[in-house]
Scaffold this motif. Structure first.
Motif, mmCIF file in Angstrom:
data_model
loop_
_atom_site.group_PDB
_atom_site.id
_atom_site.type_symbol
_atom_site.label_atom_id
_atom_site.label_comp_id
_atom_site.label_asym_id
_atom_site.label_seq_id
_atom_site.Cartn_x
_atom_site.Cartn_y
_atom_site.Cartn_z
ATOM 1 N N UNK A 124 0.805 -1.222 0.000
ATOM 2 C CA UNK A 124 0.000 0.000 0.000
ATOM 3 C C UNK A 124 0.844 1.280 0.000
ATOM 4 N N UNK A 125 2.097 1.178 0.438
ATOM 5 C CA UNK A 125 2.966 2.353 0.433
ATOM 6 C C UNK A 125 3.475 2.687 -0.963
ATOM 7 N N UNK A 126 3.352 1.747 -1.896
ATOM 8 C CA UNK A 126 3.800 1.971 -3.277
ATOM 9 C C UNK A 126 2.638 2.093 -4.265
ATOM 10 N N UNK A 127 1.454 1.670 -3.866
ATOM 11 C CA UNK A 127 0.303 1.677 -4.775
ATOM 12 C C UNK A 127 -0.295 3.074 -4.883
ATOM 13 N N UNK A 128 -0.374 3.566 -6.118
ATOM 14 C CA UNK A 128 -1.024 4.853 -6.383
ATOM 15 C C UNK A 128 -2.265 4.665 -7.250
ATOM 16 N N UNK A 129 -2.725 3.422 -7.395
ATOM 17 C CA UNK A 129 -3.836 3.093 -8.280
ATOM 18 C C UNK A 129 -3.561 3.605 -9.692
#
Length: 82
Positions: free
Chosen positions: A35-40
């Motif tokens: 989740x710290x790398x996911x920007x959608x």
């Protein structure tokens, strides 16, 4: 919001190469999303590419990581400093 791969994942490998932020990785039982790398895909594409290629629709909004588009864009910029 970050995305989440549910335990319905069949490890088909379709999502892994699609992530421009390298947020997807092999977990113990199925693929997972950091989740710290996911920007959608904000900053790269109009829609999350992992969701577009998932054959069983097992990628959902992460219930614990709610972020606005502006927050996702800030995350995108911090991950992609040139």
């Amino acid at each position: 919001m970050a995305l989440l791969i549910t335990d319905d994942c069949i490890n088909c490998d379709m999502c892994l190469p699609e992530c421009p932020n390298t947020a997807i990785f092999e977990g113990e039982k199925y693929y997972e999303i950091d989740p710290d790398r996911c920007t959608e895909c904000v900053g790269f594409y109009d829609h999350p590419t992992c969701k577009a290629v998932c054959p069983i629709d097992c990628i959902i909004q992460h219930p614990e990581h709610s972020e606005s588009t502006d927050e996702l864009l800030i995350k995108f910029k911090s991950l992609n400093i040139v």
